[in-house]
Write an enzyme that holds these catalytic residues in place. Sequence first.
Site, PDB file in Angstrom:
ATOM      1  N   ASP A  94      22.133  63.642  34.096  1.00 45.28           N
ATOM      2  CA  ASP A  94      21.829  64.281  34.030  1.00 45.28           C
ATOM      3  C   ASP A  94      20.229  65.256  33.392  1.00 45.28           C
ATOM      4  O   ASP A  94      19.935  64.285  33.767  1.00 45.28           O
ATOM      5  CB  ASP A  94      22.499  65.592  33.806  1.00 45.28           C
ATOM      6  CG  ASP A  94      23.282  66.065  32.294  1.00 45.28           C
ATOM      7  OD1 ASP A  94      22.061  65.106  31.408  1.00 45.28           O
ATOM      8  OD2 ASP A  94      22.988  67.041  31.785  1.00 45.28           O
ATOM      9  N   TYR A  96      16.876  66.288  32.211  1.00 41.94           N
ATOM     10  CA  TYR A  96      16.494  66.665  30.914  1.00 41.94           C
ATOM     11  C   TYR A  96      16.742  67.874  30.704  1.00 41.94           C
ATOM     12  O   TYR A  96      16.450  69.261  31.887  1.00 41.94           O
ATOM     13  CB  TYR A  96      14.743  66.429  30.440  1.00 41.94           C
ATOM     14  CG  TYR A  96      14.561  64.915  30.639  1.00 41.94           C
ATOM     15  CD1 TYR A  96      14.771  64.191  29.459  1.00 41.94           C
ATOM     16  CD2 TYR A  96      13.884  64.405  31.298  1.00 41.94           C
ATOM     17  CE1 TYR A  96      14.674  62.883  29.745  1.00 41.94           C
ATOM     18  CE2 TYR A  96      13.575  63.160  31.731  1.00 41.94           C
ATOM     19  CZ  TYR A  96      14.174  62.357  30.893  1.00 41.94           C
ATOM     20  OH  TYR A  96      13.451  61.221  30.256  1.00 41.94           O
ATOM     21  N   PHE A 107      14.997  59.825  35.393  1.00 42.26           N
ATOM     22  CA  PHE A 107      14.436  59.797  33.838  1.00 42.26           C
ATOM     23  C   PHE A 107      12.883  59.619  33.574  1.00 42.26           C
ATOM     24  O   PHE A 107      12.074  59.921  32.646  1.00 42.26           O
ATOM     25  CB  PHE A 107      14.126  58.343  33.909  1.00 42.26           C
ATOM     26  CG  PHE A 107      15.047  57.549  33.458  1.00 42.26           C
ATOM     27  CD1 PHE A 107      16.036  57.870  32.172  1.00 42.26           C
ATOM     28  CD2 PHE A 107      16.228  56.784  34.726  1.00 42.26           C
ATOM     29  CE1 PHE A 107      16.776  57.031  31.808  1.00 42.26           C
ATOM     30  CE2 PHE A 107      17.323  56.877  34.505  1.00 42.26           C
ATOM     31  CZ  PHE A 107      17.678  56.369  32.861  1.00 42.26           C
ATOM     32  N   HIS A 226      21.920  51.328  28.475  1.00 45.93           N
ATOM     33  CA  HIS A 226      20.845  52.781  28.392  1.00 45.93           C
ATOM     34  C   HIS A 226      19.700  52.522  27.772  1.00 45.93           C
ATOM     35  O   HIS A 226      19.524  51.854  27.116  1.00 45.93           O
ATOM     36  CB  HIS A 226      21.772  54.074  28.328  1.00 45.93           C
ATOM     37  CG  HIS A 226      20.987  54.827  28.702  1.00 45.93           C
ATOM     38  ND1 HIS A 226      20.072  55.663  28.470  1.00 45.93           N
ATOM     39  CD2 HIS A 226      21.189  55.917  30.013  1.00 45.93           C
ATOM     40  CE1 HIS A 226      19.157  56.716  28.484  1.00 45.93           C
ATOM     41  NE2 HIS A 226      20.448  56.727  29.803  1.00 45.93           N
TER      42      HIS A 226
END
Length: 262
Positions: A94, A96, A107, A226
């Site tokens: 989701d 920031y 990202f 991740h």
Amino acid sequence: MGNSRGQQANLFAESGTPGAAVPVLAGWHPECWVVAPDWMPTLEYFFRSPAGQGLAQFITERLAAGASIYPPEPLRALQLTPLADVRVVILGQDPYHGPGQAEGLAFSVAPGVAVPPSLRNIFKELARERGLSQPDAAAQSWPLNGSLVQWSRQGVLLINTCLTVEHRLPASHANRGWEVLTDAIVRAVLGNAKPVVFMLWGTHAQKMAAKVLAAPGRHAVLCANHPSPLSALRSPQPFIGCGHFSQANAFLLNSGESTVSW
């Protein structure tokens, strides 16, 4: 969903965050959100569906309650990367949730915003793949800011599974309907004739792997941990050292596609 940037002027409001004035989502107006035309059938079907109508009600109620919701353009990834142009998919979770960070691309952060730790690790891996392992050389190779718009314009779909979030409340809009849309977006990509590289980082993104592998066509699936500091160096698939960017370009070349300038 419109096709004019000017239509979006009324979608921006000022956040109530002390000491900061940043764009936030000001209303539920999908008819004004700019997207590439070939995404329209997928989006129109979703917004008419029970999941889409439920999401609209939820976000409208949260805005009425005074919530600050990011980003101001939830579908920006679909504006910058038409369906026909998708060559790489990078799946996030989701947006920031800090003020001014989210810019509608997984990202990525808006220019002028400090680069978050996960994105710093993405840049570190890029530098490593370029042979710039020394910290000073690696830092000098980084872009001037953390915006990944230039990737989107090369056919890299930077899509989160959930497309909005509330101020300082990670996953606050999870399981409210966005996942139905992003699943449909991935299915639309899989329906394209051209081969696509799926870069799946972390267990959340890797839930998509079986669906990609089962789809017709010759797609590439690259999996790693991740890039967050908590997992980037851990086994069994450390993100640092994964080589995904060079592997993606090698696959694209072998498939008759041009490479991405990462």
